[in-house]
Motif scaffolding. Structure first.
Motif, mmCIF file in Angstrom:
data_model
loop_
_atom_site.group_PDB
_atom_site.id
_atom_site.type_symbol
_atom_site.label_atom_id
_atom_site.label_comp_id
_atom_site.label_asym_id
_atom_site.label_seq_id
_atom_site.Cartn_x
_atom_site.Cartn_y
_atom_site.Cartn_z
ATOM 1 N N LEU A 45 -6.403 -0.795 -1.961
ATOM 2 C CA LEU A 45 -6.598 -0.230 -1.056
ATOM 3 C C LEU A 45 -8.304 -0.743 -0.335
ATOM 4 O O LEU A 45 -9.311 -0.913 -1.378
ATOM 5 C CB LEU A 45 -7.293 1.035 -1.967
ATOM 6 C CG LEU A 45 -5.783 2.119 -2.428
ATOM 7 C CD1 LEU A 45 -6.562 3.323 -2.643
ATOM 8 C CD2 LEU A 45 -5.048 2.507 -0.943
ATOM 9 N N ASP A 52 -7.366 4.468 4.845
ATOM 10 C CA ASP A 52 -6.538 3.678 3.261
ATOM 11 C C ASP A 52 -6.475 4.506 2.523
ATOM 12 O O ASP A 52 -5.696 4.357 1.342
ATOM 13 C CB ASP A 52 -7.409 2.740 2.688
ATOM 14 C CG ASP A 52 -6.115 1.010 3.053
ATOM 15 O OD1 ASP A 52 -5.372 1.089 3.733
ATOM 16 O OD2 ASP A 52 -6.476 0.139 1.772
ATOM 17 N N TYR A 55 -3.640 7.253 3.342
ATOM 18 C CA TYR A 55 -2.912 6.455 2.758
ATOM 19 C C TYR A 55 -2.670 6.387 0.596
ATOM 20 O O TYR A 55 -1.470 6.743 0.636
ATOM 21 C CB TYR A 55 -2.590 4.663 3.273
ATOM 22 C CG TYR A 55 -1.478 4.162 2.620
ATOM 23 C CD1 TYR A 55 -0.242 4.340 2.980
ATOM 24 C CD2 TYR A 55 -1.498 3.479 0.795
ATOM 25 C CE1 TYR A 55 1.525 3.502 1.903
ATOM 26 C CE2 TYR A 55 -0.989 2.327 0.363
ATOM 27 C CZ TYR A 55 0.672 2.116 1.060
ATOM 28 O OH TYR A 55 1.804 1.854 0.438
ATOM 29 N N ARG A 240 2.749 -2.052 -0.944
ATOM 30 C CA ARG A 240 2.931 -1.055 0.267
ATOM 31 C C ARG A 240 4.221 -1.206 0.840
ATOM 32 O O ARG A 240 4.877 -0.332 1.751
ATOM 33 C CB ARG A 240 2.437 -2.182 1.342
ATOM 34 C CG ARG A 240 0.275 -2.445 1.386
ATOM 35 C CD ARG A 240 0.110 -1.346 0.941
ATOM 36 N NE ARG A 240 -1.548 -1.052 0.802
ATOM 37 C CZ ARG A 240 -2.464 -0.311 1.543
ATOM 38 N NH1 ARG A 240 -2.644 0.277 2.211
ATOM 39 N NH2 ARG A 240 -3.448 -0.732 0.486
#
Length: 350
Positions: A45, A52, A55, A240
């Motif tokens: 991150l 980010d 996310y 990811r």
């Protein structure tokens, strides 16, 4: 403060040899660099980037996959009256059913369902009635069942609007000055875990008013707050290709008496403090406390179904639910929430 310390450390990472392992890959410690090279989907991150942050939080708190995941919590609530010791009064058990959608601009749409039940400390079973030790009255327990939790986390620090109050999450004493700041959370990477704090503290006009519910109301104002310390594996957040990451957390909730306790005319001034576990380990019904799952399957199986998309609903907690669902004690009283609901219905017909 933790976030400021991390931010300063990130700015000094070249001098420190990248030992904190946060932010861009160029500043990673050797172990993290090896992890990234072993798995091309791994990218730590960037804690300075709001996208980010969003996310990572979306994966942690639910999933960014097409199907919702389940999380659970359980623990004990204590009553604190004056200078007396904290007294355990009942258990507090529940679960969440969440899915998050990352929008093209990086913001996150949150979809969910949730519930909270109260349990007997001796048996662990859900209670439908409770004997109030201060008033001597047997009262009917009001569980919190929310079939629609919809909201949005944007690129700026989240401002929760509850009634006539506003709260900036994780304001760390900055208050209103935090409005408009980039959405960043206090991620702290230690070994194979991200440590994260999540806090909000509300203050607003109590929807369960003393005028409408003199026995149920805890007063004109309400000030509930919730506080989490979260632990989540770095390899699951940073990968990811994964839609979700496990977490376990310590969960503390403080607030006024629940309205169903009927403490409004008791003369007893106090607060409730809860100590709970919160977690998403399997992401399935196995994470739901068994006593809650049994009751939900009997009474509200719809809470286990997929949350639906739609307009943001805003914050609807137990106080709002009680004021909407439980008739006022005072004959003829019409609450502000009821007036607003009626106006919304009338506007929809136009």
């Amino acid at each position: 403060m933790l976030f400021d310390s991390i931010q300063n450390a990130v700015s000094r990472r070249s001098a420190l040899g990248g030992l904190i392992g946060l932010g861009a890959a160029a500043g990673m410690a050797p172990a993290f660099a090896a992890q990234a090279s072993a798995n091309p989907n791994v990218r730590p991150l960037d804690i300075m980037d709001p996208r980010d942050n969003l996310y990572g939080f979306a994966k942690l708190w639910g999933t960014i996959g097409p199907k919702a995941v389940k999380s659970g919590y359980y623990g004990v609530q204590y009553a604190i009256v004056g200078s007396k010791r904290a007294m355990p009064v009942f258990g507090y058990y529940g679960f969440g059913n969440n899915r998050n959608i990352i929008q093209p601009d990086g913001s996150v749409k949150v979809l969910g369902k949730e519930c909270g039940y109260f349990t007997d400390l001796a048996t662990g079973e859900i209670i439908d009635y409770w004997d109030n030790p201060w008033t001597g009255e047997r009262v009917e327990v009001f569980p919190f069942l929310n079939d629609r939790w919809r909201g949005t986390l944007g690129l700026e620090q989240k401002v929760f609007k509850v009634g006539d109050g506003e709260t900036v999450n994780n304001d760390m004493g900055k208050g209103a000055s935090a409005k408009g700041a980039p959405f960043r959370l206090p991620w702290n990477r230690v070994g194979d875990q991200y440590l994260l704090g999540w806090d909000y503290a509300h203050e607003y006009t109590n929807p369960v008013t003393p005028e409408g519910w003199p026995k149920a109301s805890s007063g004109v104002r309400a000030n509930p707050s919730e506080h989490f310390v979260v632990f989540t594996p770095t390899d699951e957040i940073d990968d990811r290709s994964l839609p979700s990451a496990r977490f376990h957390a310590g969960f503390t909730r403080q607030g006024p008496w629940w309205p169903w306790m009927k403490m409004g005319q008791s003369g007893v001034q106090g607060v409730l403090m809860g100590r709970m576990f919160s977690y998403k380990i399997t992401g399935t019904v196995d994470d739901i406390p068994k006593v809650v799952l049994k009751r939900i399957e009997r009474d509200r199986p719809d809470l286990l179904e997929e949350p639906t998309d739609g307009p943001d609903e805003g914050v609807r907690g137990t106080l709002e639910a009680y004021a909407e669902d439980v008739p006022p004690e005072t004959p003829g009283y019409v609450s502000a929430l009821a007036k607003q609901r009626q106006k919304t219905l009338e506007d929809a017909k136009k």
